[in-house]
Motif scaffolding. Structure first.
Motif, PDB file in Angstrom:
ATOM      1  N   UNK A  12     -36.614 -56.901 -70.820  1.00 48.99           N
ATOM      2  CA  UNK A  12     -35.754 -56.321 -69.790  1.00 48.99           C
ATOM      3  C   UNK A  12     -35.859 -54.803 -69.722  1.00 48.99           C
ATOM      4  N   UNK A  13     -36.466 -54.190 -70.757  1.00 52.09           N
ATOM      5  CA  UNK A  13     -36.514 -52.721 -70.797  1.00 52.09           C
ATOM      6  C   UNK A  13     -37.932 -52.224 -70.583  1.00 52.09           C
ATOM      7  N   UNK A  14     -38.189 -51.771 -69.335  1.00 47.12           N
ATOM      8  CA  UNK A  14     -39.542 -51.329 -68.971  1.00 47.12           C
ATOM      9  C   UNK A  14     -40.039 -50.206 -69.862  1.00 47.12           C
ATOM     10  N   UNK A  15     -39.098 -49.373 -70.333  1.00 53.76           N
ATOM     11  CA  UNK A  15     -39.513 -48.199 -71.126  1.00 53.76           C
ATOM     12  C   UNK A  15     -40.178 -48.625 -72.436  1.00 53.76           C
ATOM     13  N   UNK A  16     -40.021 -49.870 -72.802  1.00 52.73           N
ATOM     14  CA  UNK A  16     -40.670 -50.324 -74.041  1.00 52.73           C
ATOM     15  C   UNK A  16     -42.049 -50.953 -73.793  1.00 52.73           C
ATOM     16  N   UNK A  17     -42.413 -51.108 -72.516  1.00 53.22           N
ATOM     17  CA  UNK A  17     -43.694 -51.750 -72.218  1.00 53.22           C
ATOM     18  C   UNK A  17     -44.874 -50.867 -72.646  1.00 53.22           C
ATOM     19  N   UNK A  18     -44.632 -49.550 -72.750  1.00 51.20           N
ATOM     20  CA  UNK A  18     -45.682 -48.647 -73.216  1.00 51.20           C
ATOM     21  C   UNK A  18     -46.162 -49.037 -74.609  1.00 51.20           C
ATOM     22  N   UNK A  19     -45.244 -49.565 -75.424  1.00 53.48           N
ATOM     23  CA  UNK A  19     -45.629 -50.026 -76.758  1.00 53.48           C
ATOM     24  C   UNK A  19     -46.604 -51.191 -76.651  1.00 53.48           C
ATOM     25  N   UNK A  20     -46.319 -52.105 -75.721  1.00 55.56           N
ATOM     26  CA  UNK A  20     -47.225 -53.249 -75.533  1.00 55.56           C
ATOM     27  C   UNK A  20     -48.605 -52.752 -75.117  1.00 55.56           C
ATOM     28  N   UNK A  21     -48.625 -51.718 -74.264  1.00 52.01           N
ATOM     29  CA  UNK A  21     -49.922 -51.181 -73.845  1.00 52.01           C
ATOM     30  C   UNK A  21     -50.665 -50.576 -75.032  1.00 52.01           C
ATOM     31  N   UNK A  22     -49.920 -49.872 -75.878  1.00 52.72           N
ATOM     32  CA  UNK A  22     -50.519 -49.297 -77.105  1.00 52.72           C
ATOM     33  C   UNK A  22     -51.158 -50.402 -77.942  1.00 52.72           C
ATOM     34  N   UNK A  23     -50.531 -51.572 -77.952  1.00 50.36           N
ATOM     35  CA  UNK A  23     -51.027 -52.682 -78.785  1.00 50.36           C
ATOM     36  C   UNK A  23     -51.922 -53.645 -77.997  1.00 50.36           C
ATOM     37  N   UNK A  24     -52.160 -53.311 -76.718  1.00 44.37           N
ATOM     38  CA  UNK A  24     -52.953 -54.167 -75.834  1.00 44.37           C
ATOM     39  C   UNK A  24     -52.387 -55.576 -75.733  1.00 44.37           C
ATOM     40  N   UNK A  25     -51.057 -55.601 -75.584  1.00 44.58           N
ATOM     41  CA  UNK A  25     -50.356 -56.876 -75.383  1.00 44.58           C
ATOM     42  C   UNK A  25     -49.848 -56.900 -73.935  1.00 44.58           C
ATOM     43  N   UNK A  26     -50.115 -57.994 -73.240  1.00 49.32           N
ATOM     44  CA  UNK A  26     -49.657 -58.102 -71.851  1.00 49.32           C
ATOM     45  C   UNK A  26     -48.131 -58.135 -71.822  1.00 49.32           C
ATOM     46  N   UNK A  27     -47.548 -57.695 -70.700  1.00 48.17           N
ATOM     47  CA  UNK A  27     -46.085 -57.649 -70.619  1.00 48.17           C
ATOM     48  C   UNK A  27     -45.643 -57.878 -69.187  1.00 48.17           C
ATOM     49  N   UNK A  28     -44.388 -58.222 -69.049  1.00 50.10           N
ATOM     50  CA  UNK A  28     -43.846 -58.530 -67.730  1.00 50.10           C
ATOM     51  C   UNK A  28     -42.347 -58.319 -67.784  1.00 50.10           C
TER      52      UNK A  28
END
Ligand code: ZN
Length: 338
Positions: free
Chosen positions: A191-207
């Motif tokens: 629910x928190x878009x601001x944390x999606x940057x972490x997924x990008x750092x780890x190359x994990x897809x997010x939605x």
């Protein structure tokens, strides 16, 4: 000694808390660093039934041993502690299921004083030595990492096409990292878009949770619920969302906290019918093995640095709790040394 305590009078830093006595099979640990997580915030908010010193994570040094364990090599060693304190004598403990001890206490969360203090007394068997090459401020998170590794043991993700981790707290961010090492298709829905940057750092897809797409096509959905998770992901809503994502005969893994938290409701309620109709598997997951958590940290299986968003000192007292509750904070590590 100093200790951050909570009870019906609310949270406060006490400087004259009695030094705990060491029982025959226990150890006195001088705390170096303690974790401050959403669980501690829930405890001081009265959402967890706990009175006493808070804090369920720590790194410290063994300073004294009880009379029956006095020959242990652990004296003077840097250690982490498994938060679950078992009695060692009930039928489940004797069967090797001490994590499900009938008299289970949890450090800083249920019937046992916690780690946000100068000292803590724990059963020696709860302690695991921290190797010199592991950063002690990251080793603090060993219990959380252990829980994520445990979820990966429970969730049948190998050879599956679609795997979702639902949640965006530290538990979900850790579970996604561990699961992604086993299955590259893992995505995180939060629910928190601001944390999606972490997924990008780890190359994990997010939605984002609000995006439509409950297409009943996921093989496995892992729900990681913590008290901090926002309204859109609380309790039955999360379970309903997860069931909407799952294909028939899919697996729903529910990872939850070590103790009951008011407002976190895992009830399947009306959805139990769907579980039967679609022949779903439902698995519960809670506490992992602290040694596996440490190993995952040492081997670099998980990236913890960006999860520790605040470093603080015990002398900040209740101000620690206010700061840890700010939306941008994921985890706070508190240095205990004055
Ligand atoms: Zn027991």
């Amino acid at each position: 000694m100093r200790a951050l305590v909570t009870d019906t009078d609310g949270p406060r830093l006490i400087t004259t808390h009695a030094l705990p006595e060491v029982g025959p099979t226990e150890a006195l640990v001088r705390v170096e660093h303690a974790g401050l997580s959403p669980m501690e915030l829930a405890a001081v908010a009265g959402r967890i039934d706990h009175s006493g010193v808070i804090g369920h994570e720590l790194v410290g040094t063994v300073e004294k041993l009880g009379s029956r364990v006095s020959k242990s090599h652990m004296l003077g060693k840097r250690v982490v502690a498994s938060p679950d304190v078992a009695c060692g004598s009930c039928d489940l403990c004797k069967k090797g299921l001490s994590v499900h001890c009938r008299n289970r206490k949890v450090i800083g969360l249920s019937h046992h004083d916690g780690s946000l203090a100068d000292y803590i007394v724990l059963p020696l068997r709860n302690l695991t030595e921290v190797r010199a090459d592991i950063d002690p401020q990251l080793a603090v998170l060993a219990p959380a990492v252990a829980d994520a590794v445990h979820v990966a043991h429970m969730a049948p993700v190998e050879k599956q096409t679609y795997v979702t981790v639902l949640g965006d707290g530290a538990a979900a961010l850790l579970a996604a990292q561990v699961l992604a090492k086993r299955n590259a298709s893992v995505r995180l829905v939060g629910a928190r878009e601001e944390r999606f940057g972490l997924c990008e750092r780890w190359q994990i897809r997010h939605r984002h949770i609000s995006e439509p797409g409950l297409r009943a096509d996921q093989d496995v959905v892992v729900v990681c619920l913590e008290p901090e998770v926002g309204p859109s992901l609380t309790g039955t809503d999360a379970v309903r969302t997860a069931l909407g994502m799952l294909r028939p005969r899919g697996s729903l893994v529910l990872q939850g906290p070590a103790v009951h938290v008011q407002g976190l409701d895992f009830s399947l309620g009306d959805h139990l019918e769907q579980v039967i109709r679609d022949e779903m598997r439902v698995l519960g997951a809670r506490s992992g093995r602290i040694g596996e958590g440490l190993e995952a940290i040492a081997s670099g299986l998980v990236d913890l640095v960006p999860l520790v968003t605040r470093r603080a000192r015990l002398d900040e007292g209740v101000g620690l709790l206010r700061a840890a509750g700010e939306p941008e904070q994921i985890r706070t590590v508190v240095s205990i040394a004055a």
